[in-house]
Design an enzyme around this catalytic site. Sequence first.
Site, PDB file in Angstrom:
ATOM      1  N   GLU A 104      34.927  39.625  34.700  1.00 26.52           N
ATOM      2  CA  GLU A 104      35.357  39.873  36.094  1.00 26.52           C
ATOM      3  C   GLU A 104      36.465  40.748  35.792  1.00 26.52           C
ATOM      4  OE1 GLU A 104      33.545  36.862  39.298  1.00 26.52           O
ATOM      5  OE2 GLU A 104      35.063  35.903  37.575  1.00 26.52           O
ATOM      6  N   GLU A 124      28.698  31.095  34.556  1.00 27.64           N
ATOM      7  CA  GLU A 124      29.228  30.176  35.153  1.00 27.64           C
ATOM      8  C   GLU A 124      27.959  29.110  35.787  1.00 27.64           C
ATOM      9  OE1 GLU A 124      32.223  33.277  35.942  1.00 27.64           O
ATOM     10  OE2 GLU A 124      30.131  33.216  35.532  1.00 27.64           O
TER      11      GLU A 124
END
Length: 250
Positions: A104, A124
Site C-alpha cells: 500500500e 490480509e
Amino acid sequence: MPSPLEIEVVDRCLVMTLNRPERRNAVNAELGQLILEASERLDSDPMLRVGVLQANGSTFCAGMDLKEFSTLGPPRGLFRFVRRQARKPLIAAVQGPAYAGGLEIVLTCDVVVASRSASFGLPEVGRGLIAGAGGLYRLPRKVGEGLANLMVLTGEPIGAQQAQDAGLVSALVDEADLRDRALEIAHRMAENSPIAVRSSKRLLEHAQGNTFSEYWDLQRSFMTEIGAAPDAYEGTAAFVERRQPQWQTD
C-alpha cells in the site's frame, strides 16, 4: 538506537529509507509517523523536487507491525500518509517482499523501480483483516480488476516480472542497480519545471475514474495556471536558444 526512517538529501531528492530490517521493515506507530512527516517535508520544502522511498535489508516492507497492532492498534501516521495527496512525485525502490501495508505504501508512489527479487502482495485475508490503507482502491487501477481480485481474495503475491507486465512496476533492474536507477529517474524528474511536473501528476491522478469530458474541464484550470506561469516562456525560450532552462516556480 537508530531511527526507523533514515533521511538523506541527494541533490534535490529526499531519500527516505525504511530502517527496521530486524522486523522486516514492518510499520509501527513511530515509523508511520516519520513517513508522514517526511512526505510533508518533501511537499513543503521548495528546494526538494522528488522523493525516493527505499528500504534497508532483504525485505522492502512486510506491512503493519502486527505485534504492536495487537496491543496498540494500527499506525495512524501510515494511514494519514496513504490518504494525503502528495504534491511532488514519489518513487518506490523495492527489493524483496512488499506485502500488506508495504504494498500500500508502494501504491501511493508515482513510479515503482523494482529489483528482480521483489514481490508484491496483499495477504490480509489470511490474517482475518482487510487491506485498509488504500490497497483495495489502488491495486485494481494499477494491475486491472482480474489480477487484483486474484491477489486480494487468495492473498497470494506476484513476482517482479508479473508486476511489471501488469503495469505496477515501471522499471525492473538488478538489485545492485536499484538505488542508482531510482535516483536517475528522480534526477530526471527534478530537471523539469516544478509546476509542470506537479500539474501533470495531479492530472494523471484525476484521469482515473473520470470521463474525458470531465477530465478536459479539469485540465482547463491547469492550462490557465501553466500558461500564466513564467516557466512556460522560459522553457520554450531555452529550447530555441539551446540552453538549459532556469525554472522560476517552485
